[in-house]
Scaffold this active site. Sequence first.
Site, PDB file in Angstrom:
ATOM      1  N   TYR A  10       0.609 -34.801 -21.487  1.00  0.00           N
ATOM      2  CA  TYR A  10      -0.787 -34.365 -21.592  1.00  0.00           C
ATOM      3  C   TYR A  10      -1.078 -33.530 -20.354  1.00  0.00           C
ATOM      4  O   TYR A  10      -1.218 -34.036 -19.251  1.00  0.00           O
ATOM      5  CB  TYR A  10      -1.734 -35.554 -21.675  1.00  0.00           C
ATOM      6  CG  TYR A  10      -1.605 -36.368 -22.952  1.00  0.00           C
ATOM      7  CD1 TYR A  10      -0.986 -35.857 -24.087  1.00  0.00           C
ATOM      8  CD2 TYR A  10      -2.126 -37.655 -23.031  1.00  0.00           C
ATOM      9  CE1 TYR A  10      -0.869 -36.601 -25.253  1.00  0.00           C
ATOM     10  CE2 TYR A  10      -2.023 -38.403 -24.190  1.00  0.00           C
ATOM     11  CZ  TYR A  10      -1.381 -37.877 -25.288  1.00  0.00           C
ATOM     12  OH  TYR A  10      -1.281 -38.625 -26.443  1.00  0.00           O
ATOM     13  N   PHE A  18      -6.966 -39.564 -33.090  1.00  0.00           N
ATOM     14  CA  PHE A  18      -7.810 -38.572 -33.776  1.00  0.00           C
ATOM     15  C   PHE A  18      -8.877 -39.269 -34.642  1.00  0.00           C
ATOM     16  O   PHE A  18      -9.306 -38.712 -35.652  1.00  0.00           O
ATOM     17  CB  PHE A  18      -6.984 -37.639 -34.669  1.00  0.00           C
ATOM     18  CG  PHE A  18      -6.039 -36.715 -33.941  1.00  0.00           C
ATOM     19  CD1 PHE A  18      -6.233 -36.386 -32.604  1.00  0.00           C
ATOM     20  CD2 PHE A  18      -4.955 -36.151 -34.595  1.00  0.00           C
ATOM     21  CE1 PHE A  18      -5.356 -35.531 -31.937  1.00  0.00           C
ATOM     22  CE2 PHE A  18      -4.074 -35.289 -33.950  1.00  0.00           C
ATOM     23  CZ  PHE A  18      -4.271 -34.987 -32.618  1.00  0.00           C
ATOM     24  N   LEU A  40     -11.979 -39.852 -34.040  1.00  0.00           N
ATOM     25  CA  LEU A  40     -13.286 -39.178 -34.012  1.00  0.00           C
ATOM     26  C   LEU A  40     -13.161 -37.751 -34.522  1.00  0.00           C
ATOM     27  O   LEU A  40     -13.970 -37.314 -35.345  1.00  0.00           O
ATOM     28  CB  LEU A  40     -13.856 -39.182 -32.590  1.00  0.00           C
ATOM     29  CG  LEU A  40     -14.032 -40.564 -31.938  1.00  0.00           C
ATOM     30  CD1 LEU A  40     -14.667 -40.420 -30.550  1.00  0.00           C
ATOM     31  CD2 LEU A  40     -14.880 -41.478 -32.812  1.00  0.00           C
TER      32      LEU A  40
HETATM   33  N1  NAP Z   1       0.529 -41.039 -30.458  1.00  0.00           N
HETATM   34  C1  NAP Z   1       0.224 -39.760 -30.516  1.00  0.00           C
HETATM   35  O1  NAP Z   1       1.035 -38.920 -30.869  1.00  0.00           O
HETATM   36  C2  NAP Z   1      -1.160 -39.312 -30.148  1.00  0.00           C
HETATM   37  C3  NAP Z   1      -1.612 -38.062 -30.582  1.00  0.00           C
HETATM   38  C4  NAP Z   1      -2.892 -37.685 -30.250  1.00  0.00           C
HETATM   39  C5  NAP Z   1      -3.688 -38.524 -29.488  1.00  0.00           C
HETATM   40  N2  NAP Z   1      -3.210 -39.721 -29.073  1.00  0.00           N
HETATM   41  C6  NAP Z   1      -4.041 -40.623 -28.265  1.00  0.00           C
HETATM   42  O2  NAP Z   1      -5.192 -40.948 -29.014  1.00  0.00           O
HETATM   43  C7  NAP Z   1      -6.342 -40.756 -28.196  1.00  0.00           C
HETATM   44  C8  NAP Z   1      -7.542 -40.446 -29.087  1.00  0.00           C
HETATM   45  O3  NAP Z   1      -7.357 -39.224 -29.750  1.00  0.00           O
HETATM   46  P1  NAP Z   1      -8.076 -37.897 -29.284  1.00  0.00           P
HETATM   47  O4  NAP Z   1      -8.590 -38.048 -27.888  1.00  0.00           O
HETATM   48  O5  NAP Z   1      -7.159 -36.775 -29.539  1.00  0.00           O
HETATM   49  O6  NAP Z   1      -9.238 -37.715 -30.298  1.00  0.00           O
HETATM   50  P2  NAP Z   1     -10.544 -38.582 -30.661  1.00  0.00           P
HETATM   51  O7  NAP Z   1     -10.607 -39.836 -29.879  1.00  0.00           O
HETATM   52  O8  NAP Z   1     -10.624 -38.613 -32.112  1.00  0.00           O
HETATM   53  O9  NAP Z   1     -11.717 -37.612 -30.188  1.00  0.00           O
HETATM   54  C9  NAP Z   1     -11.787 -37.060 -28.910  1.00  0.00           C
HETATM   55  C10 NAP Z   1     -12.755 -35.886 -28.979  1.00  0.00           C
HETATM   56  O10 NAP Z   1     -14.045 -36.361 -29.343  1.00  0.00           O
HETATM   57  C11 NAP Z   1     -14.985 -36.025 -28.328  1.00  0.00           C
HETATM   58  N3  NAP Z   1     -15.817 -37.206 -28.115  1.00  0.00           N
HETATM   59  C12 NAP Z   1     -15.439 -38.423 -27.646  1.00  0.00           C
HETATM   60  N4  NAP Z   1     -16.476 -39.261 -27.614  1.00  0.00           N
HETATM   61  C13 NAP Z   1     -17.552 -38.565 -28.092  1.00  0.00           C
HETATM   62  C14 NAP Z   1     -18.911 -38.891 -28.295  1.00  0.00           C
HETATM   63  N5  NAP Z   1     -19.403 -40.099 -28.027  1.00  0.00           N
HETATM   64  N6  NAP Z   1     -19.731 -37.917 -28.802  1.00  0.00           N
HETATM   65  C15 NAP Z   1     -19.264 -36.693 -29.090  1.00  0.00           C
HETATM   66  N7  NAP Z   1     -17.970 -36.322 -28.907  1.00  0.00           N
HETATM   67  C16 NAP Z   1     -17.125 -37.256 -28.413  1.00  0.00           C
HETATM   68  C17 NAP Z   1     -14.188 -35.668 -27.106  1.00  0.00           C
HETATM   69  O11 NAP Z   1     -14.837 -34.644 -26.401  1.00  0.00           O
HETATM   70  P3  NAP Z   1     -15.461 -34.886 -24.926  1.00  0.00           P
HETATM   71  O12 NAP Z   1     -14.317 -34.881 -23.985  1.00  0.00           O
HETATM   72  O13 NAP Z   1     -16.386 -33.734 -24.778  1.00  0.00           O
HETATM   73  O14 NAP Z   1     -16.177 -36.210 -24.995  1.00  0.00           O
HETATM   74  C18 NAP Z   1     -12.877 -35.161 -27.683  1.00  0.00           C
HETATM   75  O15 NAP Z   1     -12.951 -33.782 -27.953  1.00  0.00           O
HETATM   76  C19 NAP Z   1      -5.913 -39.612 -27.267  1.00  0.00           C
HETATM   77  O16 NAP Z   1      -6.771 -39.485 -26.158  1.00  0.00           O
HETATM   78  C20 NAP Z   1      -4.503 -40.000 -26.965  1.00  0.00           C
HETATM   79  O17 NAP Z   1      -4.462 -40.948 -25.911  1.00  0.00           O
HETATM   80  C21 NAP Z   1      -1.962 -40.139 -29.404  1.00  0.00           C
END
Ligand code: NAP
Length: 279
Positions: free
Chosen positions: A63, A210, A212
Amino acid sequence: MTDLSNAGTISVAGRTVPRFGFGTMRLTGPKIFGEPADRDECVAVVRAAYDGGVRVFDTAWYYGPDVASPIVKDALSPYADDVVFVSKLGGARTDRGGWKPATSPDELRAGAERECRLLGVDHLPVVHLRWMPGGEADFDGMLATLQSLVDEGTIGAIGLSTVSLEQLDAVVAAGTTVATVSNPYGPGNRDDDALLARCGELGIPFLPYFSLVSSQQHEALDTVAQEIGATPSQVAIAWQLQRSPVVLPIPGTSKTAHLAENLAAAAITLTPEQVEAVG
Ligand SMILES: NC(=O)c1ccc[n+]([C@@H]2O[C@H](COP(=O)([O-])OP(=O)(O)OC[C@H]3O[C@@H](n4cnc5c(N)ncnc54)[C@H](OP(=O)(O)O)[C@@H]3O)[C@@H](O)[C@H]2O)c1
């Protein structure tokens, strides 16, 4: 003051933790590449997550690369005994920020060492075999390398990420203990309902990613959110917590205001009708 008690606890690789984690992938620049716009804010987010009760931090050396995990280190080290890192190996980045598989023994070993260095630890409690086809080694070859890293003490336990139900079943049938499973999942993406059900049967924590971003166009979230005076993100998180007792949400954010909002979602209890309406 946040209160995660409504979310309950779950055992991750033998450690009992609140059933609410944090994903570090958003602590980077655009497209998960380079430094974030406000690094100090990102450090504050991670610290606030820990102070709010979060103990599971899902991260990866790639990351940024080399950006999110050092932010975690700056926020939390020296680490308390109860912090549980869930890292991942199997991917890497191109010079321009693209994604590529990194599955050979050398690549996996180098990734584990790099993650340990970035976090400032000598042991990673859980590491996901992040399945990304097309690398030098196949799935079984990757598993063999990760098992060697477990035997040598670098890794505590192996999880699986971005896998099919068949892959999980094959690994379990071969006698390997699977600590966690992490796939894309949320109210707006129910492709892995069957995989989640199997994790429930086996008692394996399921970390949806993902959750959210895949739910942004999910109208039912807006409807329920308005009904209960919450935000759609909060309803998406509350729904995950009620979907199955093995779900361990790991929403990611780079903003303290969003983090506070997300943690507050743990206190929401949706009615069965609201859970049904969301998905
Ligand atoms: N195993 C894998 O291959 C893999 C792949 C992808 C991700 N992951 C893990 O999964 C975690 C979660 O996935 P993700 O971060 O990609 O996506 P997510 O949790 O679905 O969403 C994150 C997005 O939502 C926004 N957000 C978060 N809280 C919010 C709120 N209360 N209101 C409005 N917007 C909000 C964030 O923007 P802001 O920063 O502006 O809040 C960011 O753009 C990652 O951080 C990572 O650690 C693992």
